[in-house]
Design an enzyme around this catalytic site. Structure first.
Site, short mmCIF file in Angstrom:
data_model
loop_
_atom_site.label_atom_id
_atom_site.label_comp_id
_atom_site.label_asym_id
_atom_site.label_seq_id
_atom_site.Cartn_x
_atom_site.Cartn_y
_atom_site.Cartn_z
N THR A 120 40.98 49.00 39.75
CA THR A 120 40.41 48.72 38.44
C THR A 120 39.49 47.52 38.53
O THR A 120 39.60 46.72 39.45
CB THR A 120 41.53 48.41 37.41
N ALA A 121 38.63 47.37 37.57
CA ALA A 121 37.87 46.13 37.46
C ALA A 121 38.43 45.29 36.34
O ALA A 121 38.02 44.16 36.14
CB ALA A 121 36.40 46.43 37.22
N SER A 122 39.34 45.88 35.59
CA SER A 122 40.12 45.16 34.60
C SER A 122 39.24 44.47 33.57
O SER A 122 38.92 45.03 32.55
CB SER A 122 41.02 44.19 35.36
N HIS A 123 38.82 43.27 33.84
CA HIS A 123 38.05 42.48 32.88
C HIS A 123 36.55 42.52 33.13
O HIS A 123 35.80 41.82 32.49
CB HIS A 123 38.54 41.02 32.93
#
Length: 163
Positions: A120-123
């Site tokens: 994920t890249a999340s933020h």
């Protein structure tokens, strides 16, 4: 997600997973590659350490890249290296990976938890992607683990097989 050594793509994911697998093997020396089956009584083959992998919804359709594809490539690498790999079904939130690690550890003593990975890249922006790694204690890697893992990745840049 993009081509080249500075982007998330199939080759970078394979190289990263191979380095992480070798790093885990250095901590758990009883784990051996599945390419040899000569010792069927080996406990590590009956109950190999577990790697838990989660992924999110990100994808780049024009390049045929996605978090799901990266999770499946990661699973193939770890299985080839002698680990049991559980890919969490469907999209998951980032905190589910460390939660699953601690929950599994409490419920099941047959397999040791080797690692958790969340793709994920999340933020970060939706077109971006990343590889979050959780150590045995279900906490994101930190120094000196990060440097040690980086060294193992650099030693495993050539794919072990045709994934």
């Amino acid at each position: 997600m993009k081509p080249g050594p500075m982007g998330m793509n199939d080759l970078v994911v394979i190289q990263t997973a191979q380095g992480l697998a070798r790093y885990c093997q250095s901590l758990l020396p009883h784990v051996s590659s599945t390419t040899t089956d000569d010792d069927d009584d080996n406990d590590s083959k009956k109950n190999p350490p577990l790697v838990i992998v989660g992924y999110d919804h990100r994808c780049n359709k024009s390049l045929s890249l996605s978090s799901r594809k990266f999770a499946l490539l990661t699973k193939l690498v770890f299985q080839h290296a002698g680990f049991h790999c559980l890919v969490l079904h469907d999209y998951v939130f980032t905190p589910l990976v460390p939660y699953a690690m601690t929950h599994y550890h409490r419920k099941n003593n047959k397999n040791a938890i080797a690692l958790g990975i969340m793709i994920t890249a999340s933020h970060n922006p939706a077109f971006d992607n990343g590889y979050k790694v959780y150590a045995l204690d279900a906490i994101q890697i930190r120094s000196p683990m990060d440097s040690e893992i980086s060294s193992f990745i650099l030693q495993n840049l050539v794919p072990w097989m045709d994934y």
